[in-house]
Design a protein around this motif. Structure first.
Motif, short mmCIF file in Angstrom:
data_model
loop_
_atom_site.label_atom_id
_atom_site.label_comp_id
_atom_site.label_asym_id
_atom_site.label_seq_id
_atom_site.Cartn_x
_atom_site.Cartn_y
_atom_site.Cartn_z
N GLU A 15 0.84 -1.20 0.00
CA GLU A 15 0.00 0.00 0.00
C GLU A 15 0.88 1.25 0.00
O GLU A 15 0.61 2.20 -0.75
CB GLU A 15 -0.93 -0.01 1.22
CG GLU A 15 -2.00 1.03 1.13
CD GLU A 15 -3.08 0.86 2.19
OE1 GLU A 15 -3.66 1.88 2.57
OE2 GLU A 15 -3.36 -0.28 2.61
N ASP A 67 -18.96 9.30 -2.72
CA ASP A 67 -18.36 7.97 -2.82
C ASP A 67 -17.56 7.79 -4.11
O ASP A 67 -17.78 6.87 -4.88
CB ASP A 67 -19.48 6.92 -2.71
CG ASP A 67 -18.94 5.50 -2.58
OD1 ASP A 67 -17.77 5.32 -2.18
OD2 ASP A 67 -19.70 4.57 -2.90
N ARG A 95 -13.99 7.50 -6.60
CA ARG A 95 -12.63 6.97 -6.72
C ARG A 95 -12.20 7.02 -8.18
O ARG A 95 -13.02 6.89 -9.08
CB ARG A 95 -12.55 5.50 -6.30
CG ARG A 95 -12.65 5.29 -4.82
CD ARG A 95 -12.16 3.91 -4.44
NE ARG A 95 -12.48 3.64 -3.06
CZ ARG A 95 -11.74 4.02 -2.03
NH1 ARG A 95 -10.63 4.68 -2.22
NH2 ARG A 95 -12.10 3.73 -0.80
N CYS A 101 -22.47 0.64 -3.33
CA CYS A 101 -21.43 1.65 -3.19
C CYS A 101 -20.42 1.48 -4.33
O CYS A 101 -20.41 0.44 -5.00
CB CYS A 101 -20.73 1.55 -1.83
SG CYS A 101 -19.79 0.03 -1.60
N ASP A 107 -17.11 1.07 -4.13
CA ASP A 107 -16.10 0.04 -3.87
C ASP A 107 -16.60 -1.36 -4.19
O ASP A 107 -15.81 -2.23 -4.56
CB ASP A 107 -15.62 0.11 -2.42
CG ASP A 107 -14.72 1.31 -2.17
OD1 ASP A 107 -14.38 2.02 -3.14
OD2 ASP A 107 -14.35 1.52 -1.00
N GLU A 108 -17.90 -1.58 -4.07
CA GLU A 108 -18.45 -2.90 -4.40
C GLU A 108 -18.21 -3.25 -5.86
O GLU A 108 -18.03 -4.41 -6.21
CB GLU A 108 -19.95 -2.90 -4.09
CG GLU A 108 -20.60 -4.25 -4.12
CD GLU A 108 -22.08 -4.19 -3.76
OE1 GLU A 108 -22.80 -5.13 -4.15
OE2 GLU A 108 -22.53 -3.21 -3.12
N VAL A 127 -8.73 -2.07 -8.22
CA VAL A 127 -8.09 -1.14 -7.29
C VAL A 127 -8.59 0.27 -7.59
O VAL A 127 -8.79 0.65 -8.75
CB VAL A 127 -6.55 -1.22 -7.37
CG1 VAL A 127 -6.06 -0.87 -8.76
CG2 VAL A 127 -5.89 -0.37 -6.33
N ARG A 181 -8.67 7.34 -3.84
CA ARG A 181 -9.31 8.63 -3.63
C ARG A 181 -8.31 9.54 -2.91
O ARG A 181 -7.63 9.10 -1.98
CB ARG A 181 -10.58 8.46 -2.79
CG ARG A 181 -11.29 9.75 -2.49
CD ARG A 181 -12.64 9.58 -1.75
NE ARG A 181 -12.59 8.62 -0.68
CZ ARG A 181 -13.29 7.45 -0.66
NH1 ARG A 181 -14.06 7.12 -1.67
NH2 ARG A 181 -13.19 6.65 0.37
N ASP A 220 -6.59 7.33 -0.10
CA ASP A 220 -7.39 6.23 0.43
C ASP A 220 -7.47 5.18 -0.68
O ASP A 220 -7.90 5.47 -1.79
CB ASP A 220 -8.79 6.71 0.80
CG ASP A 220 -9.62 5.60 1.41
OD1 ASP A 220 -9.43 5.30 2.60
OD2 ASP A 220 -10.45 5.02 0.67
N ALA A 242 -8.65 1.37 -2.10
CA ALA A 242 -9.55 0.23 -2.01
C ALA A 242 -9.05 -0.83 -2.98
O ALA A 242 -8.82 -0.55 -4.16
CB ALA A 242 -10.98 0.63 -2.35
N PRO A 273 -10.13 -4.87 -3.07
CA PRO A 273 -10.74 -6.01 -2.40
C PRO A 273 -9.95 -7.31 -2.50
O PRO A 273 -10.10 -8.19 -1.65
CB PRO A 273 -12.10 -6.15 -3.09
CG PRO A 273 -11.97 -5.41 -4.38
CD PRO A 273 -10.96 -4.33 -4.14
#
Length: 194
Positions: free
Chosen positions: A6, A33, A35, A120, A122-123, A135, A138, A146, A148, A150
């Motif tokens: 990260e 929300d 990204r 959302c 990210d889902e 990936v 934000r 930030d 994301a 998963p």
């Protein structure tokens, strides 16, 4: 997600002036929300790992946001036009804005696969073709990134494309992997089981 990977991703993103410009303007748009996702991120990492210019092979910047209040095309188009005005002429044509609250309305017709509604932004990442693509980043008001991812960041840093373990093989798998391998021949492609 590995803290080391990260931190490495953050350093690579911050070293890309164009990507940081895209993120900064996206932050200023203040969409719900939001990204920058997929190619703009993993391709920038691959460029850093293979010694290429940060912008090499980056075709566009996918700007996701999630607003379920109005999922009409007209409401999304207002946001698309607002973003186009916010970005300078060299970036505006490259930024593709999509409200993830309405993807289920058009995805199957466009890609030939069913797509359940999301809750959302990210889902959506967990539904991408492969973990390397899943990936998003934000830029927070305090300048922090930030992230994301998963499936984690291992595939991106291993220069590996493998199928998403949670979905059937994407109909566009061969096209996606061929395009990536053409630009980054160092990639390892793990073909899906038949």
């Amino acid at each position: 997600m590995s803290g080391k990977l990260e931190a490495q991703l953050e350093a690579i993103v911050q070293a890309s002036p164009r990507l940081m410009r895209v993120l900064g303007i996206a932050r200023d748009l203040d969409l719900p929300d939001w990204r920058i996702v997929s190619g703009a991120i993993y391709q920038t990492v691959w460029n850093a790992l293979t010694g290429r210019d940060p912008d090499y092979g980056v075709k566009d910047y996918d700007l996701f946001y999630y607003d379920a209040a109005d999922i009409s095309y007209e409401a999304e188009d207002v946001v698309i036009r607002r973003a186009a005005k916010a970005y300078p002429a060299d970036l505006a044509p490259l930024v593709e804005v999509r409200n993830q609250a309405r993807v289920h309305l058009w995805f199957e017709q466009h890609f030939g696969e069913p797509y359940a509604p999301l809750t959302c932004s990210d889902e959506a990442l967990a539904r991408f073709v492969g973990p390397a693509f899943a990936v998003g980043v934000r830029l927070e008001p305090d300048g922090r990134l930030d992230i994301a991812a998963p499936f984690g960041l291992d595939d991106i840093f291993a220069l590996r494309i493998r199928p998403n373990p949670n979905r059937p093989r994407a109909k566009g798998w061969a096209k996606v992997t061929a395009s990536a391998r053409e630009r980054w021949p160092e990639l390892t492609i793990v073909e899906p089981a038949v």
